[in-house]
Design a protein around this motif. Sequence first.
Motif, PDB file in Angstrom:
ATOM      1  N   LYS B  41      53.002  -2.077  21.465  1.00  0.00           N
ATOM      2  CA  LYS B  41      54.070  -1.622  20.549  1.00  0.00           C
ATOM      3  C   LYS B  41      54.128  -2.488  19.289  1.00  0.00           C
ATOM      4  N   GLU B  42      53.838  -3.773  19.422  1.00  0.00           N
ATOM      5  CA  GLU B  42      53.813  -4.624  18.229  1.00  0.00           C
ATOM      6  C   GLU B  42      52.533  -4.402  17.417  1.00  0.00           C
ATOM      7  N   LEU B  43      51.416  -4.181  18.123  1.00  0.00           N
ATOM      8  CA  LEU B  43      50.158  -3.912  17.418  1.00  0.00           C
ATOM      9  C   LEU B  43      50.261  -2.622  16.619  1.00  0.00           C
ATOM     10  N   ASN B  44      50.953  -1.647  17.176  1.00  0.00           N
ATOM     11  CA  ASN B  44      51.102  -0.372  16.460  1.00  0.00           C
ATOM     12  C   ASN B  44      51.838  -0.554  15.138  1.00  0.00           C
ATOM     13  N   ARG B  45      52.756  -1.493  15.118  1.00  0.00           N
ATOM     14  CA  ARG B  45      53.497  -1.730  13.871  1.00  0.00           C
ATOM     15  C   ARG B  45      52.595  -2.361  12.803  1.00  0.00           C
ATOM     16  N   ARG B  46      51.567  -3.058  13.231  1.00  0.00           N
ATOM     17  CA  ARG B  46      50.651  -3.726  12.306  1.00  0.00           C
ATOM     18  C   ARG B  46      49.475  -2.841  11.910  1.00  0.00           C
ATOM     19  N   ARG B  47      49.218  -1.832  12.743  1.00  0.00           N
ATOM     20  CA  ARG B  47      48.008  -1.016  12.635  1.00  0.00           C
ATOM     21  C   ARG B  47      47.840  -0.382  11.250  1.00  0.00           C
ATOM     22  N   PRO B  48      46.600  -0.265  10.803  1.00  0.00           N
ATOM     23  CA  PRO B  48      46.375   0.381   9.503  1.00  0.00           C
ATOM     24  C   PRO B  48      46.487   1.897   9.635  1.00  0.00           C
ATOM     25  N   GLY B  49      46.435   2.561   8.499  1.00  0.00           N
ATOM     26  CA  GLY B  49      46.332   4.021   8.484  1.00  0.00           C
ATOM     27  C   GLY B  49      47.610   4.752   8.769  1.00  0.00           C
ATOM     28  N   GLN B  50      48.731   4.066   8.627  1.00  0.00           N
ATOM     29  CA  GLN B  50      49.986   4.747   8.950  1.00  0.00           C
ATOM     30  C   GLN B  50      50.680   5.377   7.754  1.00  0.00           C
ATOM     31  N   SER B  51      50.372   4.919   6.549  1.00  0.00           N
ATOM     32  CA  SER B  51      50.990   5.525   5.373  1.00  0.00           C
ATOM     33  C   SER B  51      50.019   5.413   4.215  1.00  0.00           C
ATOM     34  N   ILE B  52      50.359   6.038   3.119  1.00  0.00           N
ATOM     35  CA  ILE B  52      49.465   5.951   1.955  1.00  0.00           C
ATOM     36  C   ILE B  52      49.399   4.534   1.414  1.00  0.00           C
ATOM     37  N   ILE B 186      65.960   2.079  10.541  1.00  0.00           N
ATOM     38  CA  ILE B 186      65.750   2.349   9.105  1.00  0.00           C
ATOM     39  C   ILE B 186      64.502   1.609   8.617  1.00  0.00           C
ATOM     40  N   ILE B 187      64.418   0.353   8.962  1.00  0.00           N
ATOM     41  CA  ILE B 187      63.269  -0.445   8.530  1.00  0.00           C
ATOM     42  C   ILE B 187      61.970   0.191   9.006  1.00  0.00           C
ATOM     43  N   GLU B 188      61.914   0.532  10.278  1.00  0.00           N
ATOM     44  CA  GLU B 188      60.657   1.002  10.864  1.00  0.00           C
ATOM     45  C   GLU B 188      60.277   2.414  10.424  1.00  0.00           C
ATOM     46  N   SER B 189      61.262   3.186   9.972  1.00  0.00           N
ATOM     47  CA  SER B 189      60.960   4.567   9.565  1.00  0.00           C
ATOM     48  C   SER B 189      60.547   4.637   8.102  1.00  0.00           C
ATOM     49  N   ASN B 190      60.524   3.499   7.473  1.00  0.00           N
ATOM     50  CA  ASN B 190      60.374   3.440   6.024  1.00  0.00           C
ATOM     51  C   ASN B 190      58.985   2.888   5.676  1.00  0.00           C
ATOM     52  N   SER B 191      58.291   3.539   4.757  1.00  0.00           N
ATOM     53  CA  SER B 191      56.897   3.181   4.509  1.00  0.00           C
ATOM     54  C   SER B 191      56.733   1.769   3.955  1.00  0.00           C
ATOM     55  N   LEU B 192      57.765   1.235   3.329  1.00  0.00           N
ATOM     56  CA  LEU B 192      57.673  -0.137   2.819  1.00  0.00           C
ATOM     57  C   LEU B 192      58.479  -1.115   3.675  1.00  0.00           C
ATOM     58  N   ARG B 193      59.002  -0.650   4.766  1.00  0.00           N
ATOM     59  CA  ARG B 193      59.868  -1.465   5.645  1.00  0.00           C
ATOM     60  C   ARG B 193      60.985  -2.141   4.846  1.00  0.00           C
TER      61      ARG B 193
END
Lengths: 374, 374, 374, 374
Positions: B41-52, B186-193
């Motif tokens: 779950k923490e790696l997923n937050r770091r993972r690339p390719g999630q937003s532009i 809110i933080i996690e749903s936001n492309s710039l956190r």
Amino acid sequence: MNTYGDMFRVTVFGESHGKAVGAVVDGCPANLPLSEEDIQKELNRRRPGQSIFSTPRKEEDKVELLSGIFDGKTTGAPICGMVYNKNMRPRDYSHLKDTPRPGHADLTYRLKYKNYDYRGGGRASGRITIGHVIGGAVAKKLLSYTYNIKIIGYTIKIGKICGDFSYYKNSEVFENEKSLERLIEIIESNSLRCPSMNEKEMEEYVLEAIKNKDSVGGVVEIVALNVPVGVGNPIFNKLNGELARALMSINAVKGVEIGVGFKAAEMFGSEMNDEIYFDEDKNIRFKTNNCGGILGGISCGTPIVLRIAVKPTPSIGKRQKTVNLKTLENVEIEIKGRHDPVIVPRVIPVAEAMVAITLADLMIKGGFIHPCSL
Amino acid sequence: MNTYGDMFRVTVFGESHGKAVGAVVDGCPANLPLSEEDIQKELNRRRPGQSIFSTPRKEEDKVELLSGIFDGKTTGAPICGMVYNKNMRPRDYSHLKDTPRPGHADLTYRLKYKNYDYRGGGRASGRITIGHVIGGAVAKKLLSYTYNIKIIGYTIKIGKICGDFSYYKNSEVFENEKSLERLIEIIESNSLRCPSMNEKEMEEYVLEAIKNKDSVGGVVEIVALNVPVGVGNPIFNKLNGELARALMSINAVKGVEIGVGFKAAEMFGSEMNDEIYFDEDKNIRFKTNNCGGILGGISCGTPIVLRIAVKPTPSIGKRQKTVNLKTLENVEIEIKGRHDPVIVPRVIPVAEAMVAITLADLMIKGGFIHPCSL
Amino acid sequence: MNTYGDMFRVTVFGESHGKAVGAVVDGCPANLPLSEEDIQKELNRRRPGQSIFSTPRKEEDKVELLSGIFDGKTTGAPICGMVYNKNMRPRDYSHLKDTPRPGHADLTYRLKYKNYDYRGGGRASGRITIGHVIGGAVAKKLLSYTYNIKIIGYTIKIGKICGDFSYYKNSEVFENEKSLERLIEIIESNSLRCPSMNEKEMEEYVLEAIKNKDSVGGVVEIVALNVPVGVGNPIFNKLNGELARALMSINAVKGVEIGVGFKAAEMFGSEMNDEIYFDEDKNIRFKTNNCGGILGGISCGTPIVLRIAVKPTPSIGKRQKTVNLKTLENVEIEIKGRHDPVIVPRVIPVAEAMVAITLADLMIKGGFIHPCSL
Amino acid sequence: MNTYGDMFRVTVFGESHGKAVGAVVDGCPANLPLSEEDIQKELNRRRPGQSIFSTPRKEEDKVELLSGIFDGKTTGAPICGMVYNKNMRPRDYSHLKDTPRPGHADLTYRLKYKNYDYRGGGRASGRITIGHVIGGAVAKKLLSYTYNIKIIGYTIKIGKICGDFSYYKNSEVFENEKSLERLIEIIESNSLRCPSMNEKEMEEYVLEAIKNKDSVGGVVEIVALNVPVGVGNPIFNKLNGELARALMSINAVKGVEIGVGFKAAEMFGSEMNDEIYFDEDKNIRFKTNNCGGILGGISCGTPIVLRIAVKPTPSIGKRQKTVNLKTLENVEIEIKGRHDPVIVPRVIPVAEAMVAITLADLMIKGGFIHPCSL
């Protein structure tokens, strides 16, 4: 916890109103010429009682070297430097025994250790940095002797007054041996150690605070010149990380930045990246020094540039609210004792010392300086 | 150098385009419930390719735990977490072999080690922080399990755009479990956190930079809640110093500040000092949190508040000047590959991880968490 | 606790019946030629199932290098070596869950961690020394590549049978490259790794013990050749102290001695002191090597000579008395599983590995091997 | 290198004929009652000039505590203990400047550091163990105060004369508080610290050696009582490994063994394994103590039993062959100065100190003693 460094190690001891403060410097290679004078000259820069901006506590801070030197040179054995405390007035503090001073470490030490030498802040006193300076003086000598490294700190901001520096814009002042010496002279002859055009304005700012029984903070910049390429480590023991930790080991420091620091956040990559080029002699050069001399945690050959935020001295004459831990009441205190209205200029030799210790340690670890013998 | 911590130790390994990246976490006490899901779950937050705003490199970053767990709990033995690299394109980088990218560690690594795995920055790649995050995930679980400690990072500035935070002014958002959860959402749903009112403005700022083949930086704030009084050490291993070093172990970080940070320089002692009082239940409280939760290097019970300056991604599409180390000529390069126009949001889980590792280590060392068994 | 060394650091992980065992080797300088073959050849010497004197557990112990190598050479980045467990039979051990085996670490692990992976001894299994051997293989390569250092271990005693060594009396065998190679061949071709005249007698001794469902111990001597003068430190990190600790990190070792060791107690100073002289080429020489290559904690240029006492394998088929920690009753157990009637020959590659790791670390720290790049 | 321990750390400094020798003890928890008397009493046991078997150098070895104590208790701050050298006769040694004494560290120090304080062995002198003893005295007090741990050393062999111990066969002497005190009295009142029936025979053995201008060695046994279960770490930082390293930090020690030690090599598994049983109160007990109190690197609750081989004092009056490093000639020397014909009894307090420091460090690290406050 009271030892800094892995290969070049400084262990400090002593309390503000105990018998002595000092340091054991271990891991300094043999054959470095070293005398008490080398240490004393740095201690004198840190010593209290030199201007109206520092505590009137009178301490000669005379260092004695007890070990590690033979025939004027280090032997590779640990060097113990000791300063006996003289002008102790523990009674000044007895009324503060149960009322932790706001902004001080009184409360946290007391809760952590459940036993607190409250006399002058005990172990949390700024006086303890004598050990830092002893260790730093040995490190400075080592760095200067082996690589002609110079570490220079100066005030660039006092309270809200930013220094006005023309020389800082072009860094030539650091490249010319003569202008550098002149700069150091200006810094050292100045009560705030600020070589700026508007230094008088700063002094007035502090005097005003003194009148109000208050204190002020500031920003210090430290520059390390002649650090070779390759110092520091990737990943966890980056040169910048080690320097930041070293500087944060000074109680008053609330922030550390490298190169352009927090301004980096506002820059575009194309502005921030320092262009690389070969000069006429095919030496690798950088057009700018936004990185502050460090790329990927490793020195790149340009001057190391650091800045630290120094908070205002927490000891102030003004009435302050706090608690009495014995009576469990909310109370007000006025701090008498002796203290500095601005600690910034006296932080400078300590900050330089910590930078020197860090560089000495990393340069021995990195194979730049032989660990046993010069 | 690739191990962080003394009692809770994280050893990381791997290169951007090697076979695998991972970490060995040593010193985690036995009997902590721990699963691959906790790490993933923490790696997923770091993972690339999630937003532009992040590199299009596609990596599942699926972690496998190879040791240290028995019947769903830690045993006190070292925990090895491994992620195999999948989407490797080493050839993207072969043309950069002899032309160090400005702002990158290419040059310093190469000069230090005289052997450089240049593929994607090799060891200096951001991908290496997978190890940090694995270690941090274990630390977070430990801190949460033992003290309900929460570590929350978010963007507060992108380039020149400062976030607009009303909730930040009063810290109630952190004291209410529910509002805290909402904030994290809110933080996690936001492309710039960035949980700010003007987050859109920030996004446009980044899009503009992308158009210019450029990159932007920013500032991240990290808050640690529920840290007990007494964590950290006097003198050299101060909590702030250790945290600063930990955060500087992230390549892009150019500055760290605690509490009011650099603003402390502008304040008077009477403003800076946080007043202490007993609340109705005779708990010790502070009226303000200018100190950022740390006094004299030791936690005082208020939230730990840190800010880091994140520089713009050095990889940019714009033409840049550099040198060719083989031909000894000054040249220009354009970086193709895949990279993030803004690294700030992906730095956050890494920064949280480093804070968690540091706290776990200091809390074990300080006697807050038993070193062997929970 | 699972990391050995300061500059050359080996971090081991894994359990006997977990997914994998392995090591991360950090601090190996760049540019050392290194292949999986270098590691595999040492692992093969440690591997079980090679003679009737070792456990019949079948494990290929095939190592995979996951990081730290580029173009056949080390890069200075951490080297992760991994061996997946194959022939696991955790059920063999489930009946021992609550009955700690005498002479094993079952009881102490369980009481210390309050959670015990009892499968095959879990973390306390001899299988864990695969990590030691991986680290040692890298260290051996480094020492051989830089100083032609050779580390050779062999059995000198099995149970009550002392080896009969004529070659050992004069140390010429170690000075002649050819006789040395021949010696190593003899050692490695021998089921007890004992190059003595009466090796057959030893084998019979072990066979007799096997018949009795019992096990035997022995003494191993390890010699390190070509170690330069000056390795090791005065006072606390003496070469002998570091070696003793390293060798004691093998579970079965109950004693370590250097040079004449315990015989030193019986000697007069005039016998013990090794006379110093100049040979014809004015090289400093010692007439004897009673000191085992170390004076004042520092190598003096003669062969380093160490001996370790290896206790009999605690796993025996004989009935033994112990406790049942669940029922709180005194019980008797018979250990089935698979185990070695004599562990001595398989200890040798592990002991050599620990000596190599220790020397590599101290030689980097002592400035003999550059810490970053060869 | 001059610091021992991770959490409980002793940093030593000083030379035989320098101004002072001493130690900084860091990491001792707050609230331990501690006085100069606690230290002095251990120093007195180590002091020279107490019997015909020790050097006639007259030193009071009076310790002064300079820091870390407030109101008779430790504060958690580092404790500096200092002993000024008095009876210095550096000239005794000037003729040895270029002729390294066989069996001494003169040669290795000189070659390693290329600068050697040859006065009385300088840093390699036995006098330096004053620092060990200061650190050990603090550790002993801590262990005694928290766990009633007792560490007792005594001679069991002098030269070829083995002690005759009936009480040693059954370990009841250690279980009865009164018989233990009586034992300690006997040890301390005895010039060789050997509580054996044939102690007189040993004394004569030494007197004979003195007549021959020679010196003798011996074996010391050290027992640590009341160490709780669980001290020490699996794999690399085993209790036995740490103790072995600690004891090897004494110059004269050539071997260390735990429990039955080298005898383990001769035993069958069925003899060696200590049977486990519940006593009437359901306490876990061991029928024998062959393991010497340690299983898998972790204490098991029985007495820790260690033995060290002490070599004969290398300083002897007899003519010896060595080299002159200046003239490059082979020469003969006679050592005048002042030295011990047998160092064994004076090694005992130092060995006890090193065991105490090691236990204190491991017990703080293992969560047995709180790191900050008692």
